[in-house]
Design a protein around this motif. Structure first.
Motif, PDB file in Angstrom:
ATOM      1  N   ASN A 197       0.829  -1.214   0.000  1.00 12.40           N
ATOM      2  CA  ASN A 197       0.000   0.000   0.000  1.00 12.40           C
ATOM      3  C   ASN A 197       0.861   1.261   0.000  1.00 12.40           C
ATOM      4  OD1 ASN A 197      -2.294  -1.643   0.089  1.00 12.40           O
ATOM      5  ND2 ASN A 197      -2.334  -1.624   2.324  1.00 12.40           N
ATOM      6  N   VAL A 198       1.772   1.321  -0.949  1.00 17.66           N
ATOM      7  CA  VAL A 198       2.620   2.498  -1.143  1.00 17.66           C
ATOM      8  C   VAL A 198       2.225   3.165  -2.461  1.00 17.66           C
ATOM      9  CG1 VAL A 198       4.985   3.324  -1.541  1.00 17.66           C
ATOM     10  CG2 VAL A 198       4.527   1.608   0.227  1.00 17.66           C
ATOM     11  N   THR A 199       2.078   4.494  -2.421  1.00 20.56           N
ATOM     12  CA  THR A 199       1.669   5.273  -3.589  1.00 20.56           C
ATOM     13  C   THR A 199       2.708   6.341  -3.896  1.00 20.56           C
ATOM     14  OG1 THR A 199      -0.679   4.939  -3.110  1.00 20.56           O
ATOM     15  CG2 THR A 199      -0.107   6.800  -4.522  1.00 20.56           C
ATOM     16  N   PHE A 200       3.099   6.420  -5.171  1.00 15.59           N
ATOM     17  CA  PHE A 200       3.960   7.491  -5.658  1.00 15.59           C
ATOM     18  C   PHE A 200       3.128   8.372  -6.583  1.00 15.59           C
ATOM     19  CE2 PHE A 200       6.796   4.030  -4.602  1.00 15.59           C
ATOM     20  CZ  PHE A 200       7.903   4.646  -4.037  1.00 15.59           C
ATOM     21  N   GLU A 201       3.059   9.680  -6.275  1.00 14.45           N
ATOM     22  CA  GLU A 201       2.298  10.619  -7.087  1.00 14.45           C
ATOM     23  C   GLU A 201       3.204  11.717  -7.619  1.00 14.45           C
ATOM     24  OE1 GLU A 201      -0.875  12.290  -4.826  1.00 14.45           O
ATOM     25  OE2 GLU A 201      -1.697  10.362  -4.194  1.00 14.45           O
ATOM     26  N   TYR A 213       7.995  -7.214  -5.996  1.00 13.82           N
ATOM     27  CA  TYR A 213       7.373  -7.963  -4.894  1.00 13.82           C
ATOM     28  C   TYR A 213       6.477  -7.077  -4.021  1.00 13.82           C
ATOM     29  CZ  TYR A 213      10.932 -11.319  -6.308  1.00 13.82           C
ATOM     30  OH  TYR A 213      11.733 -12.165  -7.038  1.00 13.82           O
ATOM     31  N   CYS A 214       5.817  -6.112  -4.651  1.00 14.08           N
ATOM     32  CA  CYS A 214       4.973  -5.171  -3.915  1.00 14.08           C
ATOM     33  C   CYS A 214       3.514  -5.628  -3.918  1.00 14.08           C
ATOM     34  CB  CYS A 214       5.059  -3.786  -4.556  1.00 14.08           C
ATOM     35  SG  CYS A 214       6.732  -3.114  -4.708  1.00 14.08           S
ATOM     36  N   LYS A 215       2.779  -5.185  -2.905  1.00 14.29           N
ATOM     37  CA  LYS A 215       1.343  -5.396  -2.835  1.00 14.29           C
ATOM     38  C   LYS A 215       0.651  -4.033  -2.747  1.00 14.29           C
ATOM     39  CE  LYS A 215       1.596  -9.842  -0.411  1.00 14.29           C
ATOM     40  NZ  LYS A 215       1.189 -10.591   0.812  1.00 14.29           N
ATOM     41  N   GLY A 216      -0.422  -3.867  -3.508  1.00 17.98           N
ATOM     42  CA  GLY A 216      -1.169  -2.618  -3.437  1.00 17.98           C
ATOM     43  C   GLY A 216      -0.368  -1.409  -3.870  1.00 17.98           C
ATOM     44  N   LEU A 217       0.542  -1.580  -4.827  1.00 14.69           N
ATOM     45  CA  LEU A 217       1.401  -0.484  -5.287  1.00 14.69           C
ATOM     46  C   LEU A 217       0.656   0.385  -6.296  1.00 14.69           C
ATOM     47  CD1 LEU A 217       4.276   0.831  -5.578  1.00 14.69           C
ATOM     48  CD2 LEU A 217       4.676  -0.839  -7.411  1.00 14.69           C
ATOM     49  N   LYS A 218       0.812   1.714  -6.153  1.00 13.75           N
ATOM     50  CA  LYS A 218       0.215   2.652  -7.105  1.00 13.75           C
ATOM     51  C   LYS A 218       1.249   3.694  -7.523  1.00 13.75           C
ATOM     52  CE  LYS A 218      -4.490   2.338  -5.223  1.00 13.75           C
ATOM     53  NZ  LYS A 218      -5.619   3.100  -4.630  1.00 13.75           N
ATOM     54  N   LEU A 219       1.262   4.008  -8.833  1.00  8.82           N
ATOM     55  CA  LEU A 219       2.049   5.121  -9.352  1.00  8.82           C
ATOM     56  C   LEU A 219       1.114   5.995 -10.176  1.00  8.82           C
ATOM     57  CD1 LEU A 219       4.161   2.535  -9.256  1.00  8.82           C
ATOM     58  CD2 LEU A 219       5.700   4.219 -10.242  1.00  8.82           C
ATOM     59  N   VAL A 220       1.105   7.285  -9.879  1.00  3.55           N
ATOM     60  CA  VAL A 220       0.218   8.220 -10.549  1.00  3.55           C
ATOM     61  C   VAL A 220       1.057   9.317 -11.189  1.00  3.55           C
ATOM     62  CG1 VAL A 220      -1.716   9.805 -10.275  1.00  3.55           C
ATOM     63  CG2 VAL A 220      -1.563   7.763  -8.820  1.00  3.55           C
ATOM     64  N   ASN A 221       1.048   9.359 -12.520  1.00  3.03           N
ATOM     65  CA  ASN A 221       1.710  10.443 -13.257  1.00  3.03           C
ATOM     66  C   ASN A 221       3.189  10.552 -12.883  1.00  3.03           C
ATOM     67  OD1 ASN A 221       1.568  12.585 -15.157  1.00  3.03           O
ATOM     68  ND2 ASN A 221       1.523  14.083 -13.485  1.00  3.03           N
TER      69      ASN A 221
END
Length: 278
Positions: A197-201, A213-221
């Motif tokens: 559950n890590v997000t990079f914006e 090996y990530c879970k719930g990973l998000k990258l936005v723009n």
């Protein structure tokens, strides 16, 4: 409050158990080489002091440190202390902050291996830091406009926010959870493996083999540079503004990007979709 001004202390536990005390323009240094100057203190204000001896602030409550210097010999400066404000101060001794809570730091310069272990509730703004294993196993963290250089940073942290930071550090964010990184530059190898559950914006991300090996990973723009073998075995939802060198076996999710020099599929469990933007 009582006040102490312009004195030099070098004895053991020089101000042990002090209460409601202002200490200005003093030096903690000298041949007696004493330790633990402010141990077990309460409601202490420290202004423009020089610390060259070990363990000055252990088991303190209600501590304000301003315009001071802790040298490389001032090791393990703050442990087991709570309700701390540190401004415009140099913290240059190893293990400078550990097992502390409710900490505010602004305008500080940190040169401290193993800084910030097992800290709860830290806000850091306009600071510079150089460290190995920075902030390991800490939680409820906020960093704004921080410039950081080191290795193995932010491992096992949780519930953290990073905004407008420049992070030059390998193996950062391993096993991190519930973290948002916004408007930051992140440079280093093997970024954020095993995180959850890590997000990079709106970030710039540079370096080899990121985000595996990530879970719930998000990258936005986000931009990615020199990124190869990305997203291996990761659950990922990503929108990238730049092409990458290679993507390897994303486990699930969707990756939107302008292009990739290579997409590696040699694991039948890899179900993550790679979608090129037109």
């Amino acid at each position: 409050m009582n006040k102490v001004t312009g004195k030099t202390f070098d004895e053991e536990r020089a101000l042990y158990g002090a209460r409601n005390l202002i200490v200005e323009d003093c030096r903690f240094d000298g041949p007696a080489d004493g330790e633990s100057a402010f141990k077990e203190g309460r409601d202490i204000q420290v202004e423009n002091n020089f610390f060259n001896l070990r363990y000055p602030f252990w088991h303190d409550e209600g501590l304000q440190i301003t315009g001071s210097e802790m040298t490389e010999f001032c090791r393990a400066a703050l442990w087991y202390s709570h309700s701390i404000t540190i401004t415009d101060t140099k913290l240059h001794g190893i293990k400078a902050l550990r097992e502390c809570s409710d900490v505010r730091m602004q305008g500080c310069d940190i040169v401290s291996p193993e800084f910030g272990w097992s800290v709860t509730g830290l806000e850091m703004e306009d600071c510079t830091a150089e460290s190995e294993y920075f902030m390991m196993r800490s939680d409820h963290l906020t960093f704004r406009n921080m410039r950081m250089k080191g290795k193995y940073s932010f491992q096992y942290i949780s519930d953290a926010l990073f905004e407008d930071c420049i992070l030059d550090t390998k193996d950062a964010f391993w096993h991190a959870s519930n973290v948002t990184v916004r408007n930051c530059t992140v440079k280093g190898e093997y970024l954020a493996w095993y995180c959850e559950n890590v997000t990079f914006e709106n970030c710039k991300i540079m370096g080899t083999q990121p985000l595996c090996y990530c879970k719930g990973l998000k990258l936005v723009n986000c931009e990615m540079t020199d990124a190869d073998l990305c997203f291996e075995k990761s659950e990922v939802e990503a929108t990238l503004t730049t092409p990458v060198e290679s993507i390897k076996n994303p486990l699930s999710g969707h990756i939107y990007l302008p292009g990739a020099a290579e997409i590696i599929r040699d694991d039948e469990r890899s179900r993550g979709e790679v979608i090129f933007l037109k």
